[in-house]
Design a protein around this motif. Structure first.
Motif, PDB file in Angstrom:
ATOM      1  N   THR A 110       0.400  -4.400 -13.624  1.00  0.00           N
ATOM      2  CA  THR A 110       1.388  -5.280 -13.004  1.00  0.00           C
ATOM      3  C   THR A 110       2.559  -5.584 -13.936  1.00  0.00           C
ATOM      4  O   THR A 110       3.714  -5.575 -13.515  1.00  0.00           O
ATOM      5  CB  THR A 110       0.732  -6.606 -12.586  1.00  0.00           C
ATOM      6  OG1 THR A 110      -0.401  -6.341 -11.763  1.00  0.00           O
ATOM      7  CG2 THR A 110       1.702  -7.475 -11.818  1.00  0.00           C
ATOM      8  N   ILE A 133      -7.561  -7.455  -3.056  1.00  0.00           N
ATOM      9  CA  ILE A 133      -8.349  -6.994  -4.208  1.00  0.00           C
ATOM     10  C   ILE A 133      -9.430  -6.023  -3.754  1.00  0.00           C
ATOM     11  O   ILE A 133      -9.710  -5.032  -4.428  1.00  0.00           O
ATOM     12  CB  ILE A 133      -8.956  -8.202  -4.947  1.00  0.00           C
ATOM     13  CG1 ILE A 133      -7.851  -9.033  -5.599  1.00  0.00           C
ATOM     14  CG2 ILE A 133      -9.966  -7.747  -5.994  1.00  0.00           C
ATOM     15  CD1 ILE A 133      -8.340 -10.333  -6.202  1.00  0.00           C
ATOM     16  N   PHE A 174       0.839  -1.203   0.000  1.00  0.00           N
ATOM     17  CA  PHE A 174       0.000   0.000   0.000  1.00  0.00           C
ATOM     18  C   PHE A 174       0.876   1.256   0.000  1.00  0.00           C
ATOM     19  O   PHE A 174       0.645   2.180  -0.793  1.00  0.00           O
ATOM     20  CB  PHE A 174      -0.914  -0.011   1.224  1.00  0.00           C
ATOM     21  CG  PHE A 174      -1.884   1.126   1.273  1.00  0.00           C
ATOM     22  CD1 PHE A 174      -3.027   1.116   0.509  1.00  0.00           C
ATOM     23  CD2 PHE A 174      -1.639   2.229   2.086  1.00  0.00           C
ATOM     24  CE1 PHE A 174      -3.927   2.171   0.545  1.00  0.00           C
ATOM     25  CE2 PHE A 174      -2.520   3.292   2.126  1.00  0.00           C
ATOM     26  CZ  PHE A 174      -3.674   3.259   1.352  1.00  0.00           C
ATOM     27  N   LEU A 202      -7.825  -2.673  -3.235  1.00  0.00           N
ATOM     28  CA  LEU A 202      -7.503  -2.067  -4.536  1.00  0.00           C
ATOM     29  C   LEU A 202      -8.763  -1.556  -5.235  1.00  0.00           C
ATOM     30  O   LEU A 202      -8.764  -0.474  -5.828  1.00  0.00           O
ATOM     31  CB  LEU A 202      -6.788  -3.095  -5.405  1.00  0.00           C
ATOM     32  CG  LEU A 202      -6.255  -2.611  -6.765  1.00  0.00           C
ATOM     33  CD1 LEU A 202      -5.260  -1.482  -6.583  1.00  0.00           C
ATOM     34  CD2 LEU A 202      -5.615  -3.771  -7.522  1.00  0.00           C
ATOM     35  N   ILE A 254      -2.423   2.347 -11.364  1.00  0.00           N
ATOM     36  CA  ILE A 254      -2.449   1.656 -10.081  1.00  0.00           C
ATOM     37  C   ILE A 254      -2.697   0.159 -10.261  1.00  0.00           C
ATOM     38  O   ILE A 254      -2.150  -0.669  -9.536  1.00  0.00           O
ATOM     39  CB  ILE A 254      -3.526   2.275  -9.168  1.00  0.00           C
ATOM     40  CG1 ILE A 254      -3.077   3.649  -8.683  1.00  0.00           C
ATOM     41  CG2 ILE A 254      -3.816   1.381  -7.972  1.00  0.00           C
ATOM     42  CD1 ILE A 254      -4.084   4.343  -7.807  1.00  0.00           C
ATOM     43  N   GLY A 255      -3.503  -0.194 -11.263  1.00  0.00           N
ATOM     44  CA  GLY A 255      -3.852  -1.595 -11.451  1.00  0.00           C
ATOM     45  C   GLY A 255      -2.924  -2.379 -12.353  1.00  0.00           C
ATOM     46  O   GLY A 255      -3.131  -3.577 -12.547  1.00  0.00           O
ATOM     47  N   LEU A 269      -9.601   2.327  -6.390  1.00  0.00           N
ATOM     48  CA  LEU A 269      -9.948   2.670  -7.768  1.00  0.00           C
ATOM     49  C   LEU A 269     -11.321   3.327  -7.844  1.00  0.00           C
ATOM     50  O   LEU A 269     -11.513   4.293  -8.601  1.00  0.00           O
ATOM     51  CB  LEU A 269      -9.915   1.416  -8.636  1.00  0.00           C
ATOM     52  CG  LEU A 269      -8.542   0.776  -8.863  1.00  0.00           C
ATOM     53  CD1 LEU A 269      -8.671  -0.516  -9.647  1.00  0.00           C
ATOM     54  CD2 LEU A 269      -7.617   1.737  -9.593  1.00  0.00           C
ATOM     55  N   MET A 320       0.471  -2.971  -4.781  1.00  0.00           N
ATOM     56  CA  MET A 320      -0.622  -3.876  -4.444  1.00  0.00           C
ATOM     57  C   MET A 320      -0.891  -4.936  -5.507  1.00  0.00           C
ATOM     58  O   MET A 320      -1.097  -6.110  -5.160  1.00  0.00           O
ATOM     59  CB  MET A 320      -1.879  -3.064  -4.143  1.00  0.00           C
ATOM     60  CG  MET A 320      -1.830  -2.354  -2.803  1.00  0.00           C
ATOM     61  SD  MET A 320      -3.428  -1.670  -2.309  1.00  0.00           S
ATOM     62  CE  MET A 320      -3.519  -0.318  -3.476  1.00  0.00           C
ATOM     63  N   PRO A 321      -0.939  -4.612  -6.815  1.00  0.00           N
ATOM     64  CA  PRO A 321      -1.189  -5.681  -7.789  1.00  0.00           C
ATOM     65  C   PRO A 321      -0.143  -6.791  -7.764  1.00  0.00           C
ATOM     66  O   PRO A 321      -0.476  -7.968  -7.916  1.00  0.00           O
ATOM     67  CB  PRO A 321      -1.163  -4.937  -9.132  1.00  0.00           C
ATOM     68  CG  PRO A 321      -1.521  -3.539  -8.801  1.00  0.00           C
ATOM     69  CD  PRO A 321      -0.899  -3.287  -7.459  1.00  0.00           C
ATOM     70  N   THR A 371       2.638   1.663  -3.349  1.00  0.00           N
ATOM     71  CA  THR A 371       1.748   2.210  -4.375  1.00  0.00           C
ATOM     72  C   THR A 371       1.649   3.726  -4.261  1.00  0.00           C
ATOM     73  O   THR A 371       1.669   4.445  -5.266  1.00  0.00           O
ATOM     74  CB  THR A 371       0.361   1.575  -4.248  1.00  0.00           C
ATOM     75  OG1 THR A 371       0.460   0.162  -4.424  1.00  0.00           O
ATOM     76  CG2 THR A 371      -0.593   2.139  -5.293  1.00  0.00           C
ATOM     77  N   SER A 402      -5.689   5.762 -12.421  1.00  0.00           N
ATOM     78  CA  SER A 402      -6.392   4.558 -11.981  1.00  0.00           C
ATOM     79  C   SER A 402      -5.893   3.335 -12.745  1.00  0.00           C
ATOM     80  O   SER A 402      -5.749   2.252 -12.178  1.00  0.00           O
ATOM     81  CB  SER A 402      -7.900   4.726 -12.187  1.00  0.00           C
ATOM     82  OG  SER A 402      -8.403   5.789 -11.410  1.00  0.00           O
TER      83      SER A 402
END
Length: 300
Positions: free
Chosen positions: A226, A275, A83, A278, A223-224, A282, A252-253, A86, A220
């Motif tokens: 990977t 998840i 966290f 996350l 952030i997701g 988002l 986090m991912p 990120t 956004s």
């Protein structure tokens, strides 16, 4: 006999018209049912996925989960390092991508001449928006990790993610600038303002809601992601917090990916809790983007 023929001639076009309308109505109902079915199926899949995630993750979602580092024991595992990592990465990605993206959009819309060179730049930016994210990971690995010797650091990760979302921000900022009424610019020039004064004091404030909305939605996505971070060598197990821009990190991912790869079923439940965190982050960012758009869309 003539009257019968006239009656038949008059009724035939009406019958043909009714048949044509009936066929179009059938097609309309068919496609409507098809679209409703596709939407319902998508929502059903999403609902099943959310129910599974929440039922598995809620038992592990507690205060210890937010304040603990990853562990080899599922009941002690936490998301603290991911966290914070990120947040560190977003602290690099957000300002770099905003300055470069908005600056590029301003140049292309307000200063660049409309010729083949600018058309080539515009075409390349549009194409880059559709390039797979792993390609940007390879680019970040080559430039930032190896050539600039930044290593597996927060700075390298943030710059790589900036490259990923830069085309999206440029396109969104261009659309927002184009939406500014030309009368505002003409009035500014009529008052004796220079090109930069008009851009800085008139165009940017009017286009800012659209620009911010595009930036938030792009962040956004960052952030997701990977794949780019795995390519530059972001760690999958981190039991410490980053101390600076050159510190190693995880996000986090990647941490969720690490948990889902464990053979123990308990770690899959911990991944479900990650998840959920996350998803909430988002949703909050997207909600802010929607609020900005709705608040300022009727301003001009």
């Amino acid at each position: 006999m003539k009257a019968i023929n006239d009656t038949t001639a008059q009724s035939y076009p009406k019958t043909q018209k009714r048949s044509s309308l009936s066929g179009r109505e059938i097609k309309n109902k068919l496609f409507k049912s098809l679209f409703i079915g596709a939407t319902a199926f998508s929502l059903l899949v999403l609902l099943v996925l959310l129910v599974q995630i929440f039922t598995q993750g809620i038992p592990y979602l507690n205060w210890n989960f937010f304040t603990s580092f990853p562990s080899r024991h599922a009941e002690e595992a936490g998301i603290l390092s991911a966290f914070v990592g990120t947040i560190w990465m977003m602290a690099v990605t957000a300002p770099v991508s905003f300055v470069l993206g908005v600056g590029t959009a301003i140049y292309l819309e307000e200063y660049a001449k409309k010729n083949r060179f600018t058309q080539l730049i515009q075409m390349n930016i549009s194409n880059l928006a559709g390039v797979p994210s792993i390609v940007f990971g390879l680019l970040g690995l080559t430039i930032f990790v190896r050539e600039l010797a930044l290593g597996r650091s927060v700075l390298a990760g943030g710059l790589t993610m900036s490259l990923l979302i830069l085309p999206i921000i440029v396109v969104a900022a261009q659309e927002a600038i184009r939406a500014v009424p030309g009368e505002l610019k003409e009035a500014s020039f009529a008052m004796g303002a220079t090109k930069w004064q008009t851009t800085y004091r008139i165009v940017l404030p009017a286009a800012l809601p659209g620009i911010l909305t595009g930036n938030i939605l792009a962040l956004s996505r960052a952030i997701g992601e990977t794949a780019p971070l795995i390519m530059i060598g972001a760690l999958t197990y981190v039991a410490f917090l980053p101390e600076g821009l050159l510190s190693q990190f995880t996000v986090m991912p990647i941490q969720i990916y690490n948990w889902t790869g464990r053979p123990q079923e308990e770690f899959h439940f911990v991944a479900a809790a990650g998840i959920m965190v996350l998803l909430v982050m988002l949703l909050l960012m997207n909600s802010v983007a929607v609020w900005i758009r709705n608040k300022f869309q009727k301003r001009f």
